[in-house]
Design a protein around this motif. Structure first.
Motif, PDB file in Angstrom:
ATOM      1  N   UNK A 186       2.829   4.945  -4.869  1.00  0.00           N
ATOM      2  CA  UNK A 186       2.900   5.848  -5.825  1.00  0.00           C
ATOM      3  C   UNK A 186       2.060   5.121  -7.024  1.00  0.00           C
ATOM      4  N   UNK A 187       2.266   3.751  -7.592  1.00  0.00           N
ATOM      5  CA  UNK A 187       1.330   3.267  -8.331  1.00  0.00           C
ATOM      6  C   UNK A 187      -0.073   3.314  -8.282  1.00  0.00           C
ATOM      7  N   UNK A 188      -0.564   3.025  -7.190  1.00  0.00           N
ATOM      8  CA  UNK A 188      -2.039   3.268  -6.956  1.00  0.00           C
ATOM      9  C   UNK A 188      -2.674   4.541  -6.847  1.00  0.00           C
ATOM     10  N   UNK A 189      -1.649   5.355  -6.496  1.00  0.00           N
ATOM     11  CA  UNK A 189      -2.156   7.059  -6.598  1.00  0.00           C
ATOM     12  C   UNK A 189      -2.067   7.336  -8.183  1.00  0.00           C
ATOM     13  N   UNK A 190      -1.075   6.788  -8.831  1.00  0.00           N
ATOM     14  CA  UNK A 190      -1.081   7.099 -10.242  1.00  0.00           C
ATOM     15  C   UNK A 190      -2.306   6.378 -11.120  1.00  0.00           C
ATOM     16  N   UNK A 191      -2.827   5.346 -10.627  1.00  0.00           N
ATOM     17  CA  UNK A 191      -3.880   4.500 -11.342  1.00  0.00           C
ATOM     18  C   UNK A 191      -5.157   5.401 -11.215  1.00  0.00           C
ATOM     19  N   UNK A 192      -5.401   6.206  -9.963  1.00  0.00           N
ATOM     20  CA  UNK A 192      -6.585   6.654  -9.461  1.00  0.00           C
ATOM     21  C   UNK A 192      -6.492   8.200  -9.870  1.00  0.00           C
ATOM     22  N   UNK A 193      -5.500   8.768 -10.199  1.00  0.00           N
ATOM     23  CA  UNK A 193      -5.371  10.282 -10.306  1.00  0.00           C
ATOM     24  C   UNK A 193      -5.479  11.270  -9.051  1.00  0.00           C
ATOM     25  N   UNK A 194      -4.605  10.483  -7.892  1.00  0.00           N
ATOM     26  CA  UNK A 194      -4.786  11.586  -6.933  1.00  0.00           C
ATOM     27  C   UNK A 194      -3.121  11.668  -6.477  1.00  0.00           C
ATOM     28  N   UNK A 195      -3.008  12.574  -5.735  1.00  0.00           N
ATOM     29  CA  UNK A 195      -1.716  12.817  -5.119  1.00  0.00           C
ATOM     30  C   UNK A 195      -1.222  11.710  -4.262  1.00  0.00           C
ATOM     31  N   UNK A 196      -0.079  11.262  -4.111  1.00  0.00           N
ATOM     32  CA  UNK A 196       0.407  10.149  -3.444  1.00  0.00           C
ATOM     33  C   UNK A 196       0.123  10.694  -1.892  1.00  0.00           C
ATOM     34  N   UNK A 197       0.429  12.002  -1.446  1.00  0.00           N
ATOM     35  CA  UNK A 197       0.545  12.415  -0.246  1.00  0.00           C
ATOM     36  C   UNK A 197      -1.126  12.349   0.291  1.00  0.00           C
ATOM     37  N   UNK A 199      13.110   8.688  -2.912  1.00  0.00           N
ATOM     38  CA  UNK A 199      14.547   9.113  -1.742  1.00  0.00           C
ATOM     39  C   UNK A 199      13.898   9.505  -0.386  1.00  0.00           C
ATOM     40  N   UNK A 200      12.990  10.338  -0.383  1.00  0.00           N
ATOM     41  CA  UNK A 200      12.578  11.063   0.794  1.00  0.00           C
ATOM     42  C   UNK A 200      12.102   9.696   1.504  1.00  0.00           C
ATOM     43  N   UNK A 201      11.190   8.754   0.964  1.00  0.00           N
ATOM     44  CA  UNK A 201      10.509   7.696   1.730  1.00  0.00           C
ATOM     45  C   UNK A 201      11.496   6.703   2.225  1.00  0.00           C
ATOM     46  N   UNK A 202      12.551   6.448   1.870  1.00  0.00           N
ATOM     47  CA  UNK A 202      13.758   5.579   2.063  1.00  0.00           C
ATOM     48  C   UNK A 202      14.710   6.359   2.814  1.00  0.00           C
ATOM     49  N   UNK A 203      14.390   7.618   3.411  1.00  0.00           N
ATOM     50  CA  UNK A 203      15.641   8.141   4.024  1.00  0.00           C
ATOM     51  C   UNK A 203      15.627   7.488   5.782  1.00  0.00           C
ATOM     52  N   UNK A 204      16.884   7.525   5.914  1.00  0.00           N
ATOM     53  CA  UNK A 204      17.216   7.015   7.459  1.00  0.00           C
ATOM     54  C   UNK A 204      16.451   7.589   8.610  1.00  0.00           C
ATOM     55  N   UNK A 205      16.076   8.721   8.110  1.00  0.00           N
ATOM     56  CA  UNK A 205      15.249   9.764   9.264  1.00  0.00           C
ATOM     57  C   UNK A 205      13.940   9.608   8.819  1.00  0.00           C
ATOM     58  N   UNK A 206      13.059   9.826   9.608  1.00  0.00           N
ATOM     59  CA  UNK A 206      11.614   9.457   9.358  1.00  0.00           C
ATOM     60  C   UNK A 206      11.108  10.987   8.995  1.00  0.00           C
ATOM     61  N   UNK A 209      -5.392   7.090   4.350  1.00  0.00           N
ATOM     62  CA  UNK A 209      -5.099   5.632   4.910  1.00  0.00           C
ATOM     63  C   UNK A 209      -4.063   5.692   5.928  1.00  0.00           C
ATOM     64  N   UNK A 210      -3.619   6.858   6.536  1.00  0.00           N
ATOM     65  CA  UNK A 210      -2.730   6.916   7.584  1.00  0.00           C
ATOM     66  C   UNK A 210      -1.441   6.067   7.077  1.00  0.00           C
ATOM     67  N   UNK A 211      -0.933   6.149   5.937  1.00  0.00           N
ATOM     68  CA  UNK A 211       0.369   5.590   5.404  1.00  0.00           C
ATOM     69  C   UNK A 211       1.665   6.262   5.687  1.00  0.00           C
ATOM     70  N   UNK A 212       2.810   5.814   5.842  1.00  0.00           N
ATOM     71  CA  UNK A 212       3.843   6.609   6.079  1.00  0.00           C
ATOM     72  C   UNK A 212       4.915   6.282   4.872  1.00  0.00           C
ATOM     73  N   UNK A 213       5.050   5.208   4.208  1.00  0.00           N
ATOM     74  CA  UNK A 213       6.064   5.012   3.171  1.00  0.00           C
ATOM     75  C   UNK A 213       5.560   4.749   1.774  1.00  0.00           C
ATOM     76  N   UNK A 214       6.037   4.064   1.198  1.00  0.00           N
ATOM     77  CA  UNK A 214       5.644   3.777  -0.314  1.00  0.00           C
ATOM     78  C   UNK A 214       5.086   2.384  -0.410  1.00  0.00           C
ATOM     79  N   UNK A 215       5.753   1.493   0.243  1.00  0.00           N
ATOM     80  CA  UNK A 215       5.064  -0.042   0.285  1.00  0.00           C
ATOM     81  C   UNK A 215       3.711  -0.149   0.809  1.00  0.00           C
TER      82      UNK A 215
END
Length: 597
Positions: free
Chosen positions: A519-530, A106-113, A536-542
């Motif tokens: 989320x799926x990669x973070x889950x696989x490796x046991x690390x927090x998504x943030x 929900x937060x990742x898909x917000x119209x506001x960054x 990796x300087x990522x912003x969203x979930x994709x």
């Protein structure tokens, strides 16, 4: 005319006045009179402005203010997060995980960054840190969120290929088929010959790995097939589907050696929950597959149609039969009423069967199959970490993971009995050794074999615990002497000082696959998504396909940073040279990375 005296005087005065005025005018240009003191002038009162007339403005209907999208986004995310908290407390961990992922989405898909609004950033930080904290608690209790990594199913690589007919390959295969014995009907046509050619060339590596792995499970599969009364050569369905890999996962979500979809697996008694997935249990899944294939054969009366239905679903194959009026796989193939994946599915299995039964003709007779799995079973009704099990019986943890692939988190489930498979001959040793550790401590506590030169202080530092705790757990007394090759029970809490998670100092690199998300990669490796986003300087979930991610793996209690050790060895010479340049001695020590990545 006579002028009177009176008139004369008047005229004289008038003339004099005019003459005087004339002279004064001339002289005024030359003489500046002295300044005179003047009385203050009286300012006139301001004149009041006229009262403006009222202007009639036409009435405009005002629209209600637009709602703030940030407020709605934060409220929705918070609701999903609270629902996840409730599910977690109730023990519904699958539902909790979905709720937490939904909150982040929900937060990742917000119209506001997120970074552009402090309210969104605060909510995002709160949720991700909260989820990570719960993940650590769950892991300590034996039901962590971190799942094992799956393997891509080999069938996905092959079943979208098409081949031009090759008469030479077809003729060769037809000649070999005459001497091939099978309890399945075998045919050769251009479709089957195309896959024989594929597995003889660029698909050869896939084929050879599958043949090698078949040795682990062949005896078990043949025994179950005899018990269930199905053709032995259906074993090649598993070879085609998964290459005999219990962790195989297809793009469609089919899982395990026999590639069951979740709904079909449930129908054949395969259990799925937070801790285990029976689709990955080789023996349970093999029995379920045998029964399913037998049911499909009863329905269609044809093994090719039964195979097609195993892939496409019996209802879909029945619809194809009704549309054409043909109860024949090859007729359905030619009339194009089956999807390409299913049309290729049966030829792949037939190609695998023919080649496996003629190894010398295809240069496969040099492949050495893996030895069969030999194991003993001990029933456990408590959560225990496989690393502790490995330490109890002096076996590699990877061996235990191979024997128990249905365990999703390398921890046996709590609140249910699990049949733990141990290497042959290890059951008695395990039961004797594990008894020294309390049942509720068998997830985090460890065993350690004392090495020559070990000290209690060094062992305590390695496992992030205290000398007193180790001495107390092992009744060492006041001497605290350590005997080489003896075993110590290590009571550990699973975190560094202050509760910080210990991460590797050197990164693991992961290449993104189709369908991966943050989320799926973070889950696989046991690390927090943030953390994954930060590294990796990522912003969203994709995630974009083929991108390489940098990941710092969390270390288990007592686990060495193997990558760091290797890195230090490579730089040992350079470090020695550098140290020689400095006269002042430097203290040595081990650096613990505590979540600063």
């Amino acid at each position: 005319m006579k002028l009177s005296v009176k008139h004369f005087v008047t005229l004289s005065i008038t003339a004099g006045v005019l003459l005087f005025s004339s002279c004064e005018t001339k002289n005024s240009k030359k003489t500046v009179p002295a300044p005179q003191a003047l009385a203050p002038s009286v300012q006139p009162k301001p004149v009041a402005a006229p009262t403006p007339q009222p202007v009639v403005v036409p009435q405009v209907k005002q629209e209600p203010p637009k709602p703030d999208p940030v407020v709605a986004t934060v409220a929705s995310a918070e609701q999903a997060y609270q629902e996840g908290q409730a599910d977690y407390k109730a023990g519904h961990l699958d539902a909790a995980k979905k709720d937490f992922n939904h909150a982040v989405d929900i937060l990742m898909q917000s119209p506001v960054e997120i970074k552009s609004d402090e309210r969104l950033q605060q909510e995002f930080d709160k949720i991700t840190e909260g989820i990570h904290a719960l993940e650590m608690v769950a892991f300590k209790e034996g039901d962590g969120f971190t799942a094992q990594q799956s393997e891509p199913a080999p069938i996905d690589e092959a079943n979208h290929l098409t081949f031009a007919p090759d008469p030479k390959v077809t003729a060769k295969a037809e000649a070999e088929l005459k001497n091939t014995q099978s309890d399945l009907p075998l045919v050769i046509n251009d479709y089957v010959a195309g896959y024989i050619n594929y597995y003889s060339t660029r698909g050869r590596g896939t084929f050879e790995r599958a043949v090698a792995r078949s040795g682990r499970y062949r005896e078990m599969i043949e025994r179950i097939f005899r018990e269930e009364g199905v053709p032995h050569d259906l074993i090649f369905l598993a070879q085609a589907e998964s290459g005999f890999h219990p962790l195989a996962l297809s793009r469609a979500g089919a899982r395990g050696m026999w590639q069951f979809m979740a709904t079909r697996a449930t129908g054949y008694g395969l259990q799925r929950n937070w801790w285990i997935d029976d689709r990955q249990d080789p023996e349970k899944a093999t029995r379920a597959a045998a029964r399913h294939l037998k049911d499909l054969y009863k329905e269609f009366g044809d093994w090719y149609l039964a195979m097609a239905a195993y892939n496409f679903g019996p209802g879909n194959v029945q619809q194809a039969v009704k549309r054409t009026g043909y109860v024949d796989f090859w007729e359905l193939y030619r009339r194009d009423v089956l999807p390409q994946e299913t049309k290729n599915y049966v030829p792949i299995i037939l190609a695998m069967t023919i080649m496996s039964k003629n190894p010398a003709q295809y240069g496969l007779d040099g492949i050495q199959p893996d030895p069969p799995d030999r194991y003993e079973v001990v029933k456990v009704d408590y959560p225990v970490d496989l690393r502790l099990v490995a330490e109890c019986i002096d076996a590699p943890v990877e061996r235990l993971a191979d024997l128990n692939p249905s365990l999703l988190r390398r921890t046996t489930p709590k609140d249910q009995t699990f049949e733990l498979r141990l290497p042959e001959g290890a059951k008695e040793k395990y039961e004797q050794t594990i008894a020294a550790i309390p049942k509720d401590k068998r997830v985090m506590w460890r065993y350690y074999r004392v090495q020559s030169g070990d000290t209690l202080a060094g062992i305590a530092k390695k496992y992030l615990t205290t000398e007193k705790s180790i001495a107390s757990a092992n009744d060492l007394g006041t001497s605290r002497e350590l005997t080489p090759d003896s075993k110590l029970v290590i009571p550990v809490s699973g975190s560094a000082e202050g509760g910080a998670v210990v991460y590797s100092k050197h990164p693991t690199r992961y290449k993104v696959r189709k369908g991966d998300t943050v989320l799926s990669v973070a889950d696989d490796f046991g690390v927090a998504p943030d953390r994954l986003r930060r590294w990796n300087r990522l912003k969203g979930n994709q995630l974009s396909n083929a991108r390489t991610l940098v990941i710092y793996k969390p270390l288990a209690p007592g686990e060495h940073d193997a990558t760091a050790v290797k890195h230090r060895r490579k730089k040992s010479k350079a470090t020695t040279k550098t140290a020689a340049r400095h006269s002042a001695p430097r203290a040595s020590g081990t650096t613990i990375a505590t979540g600063n990545h």
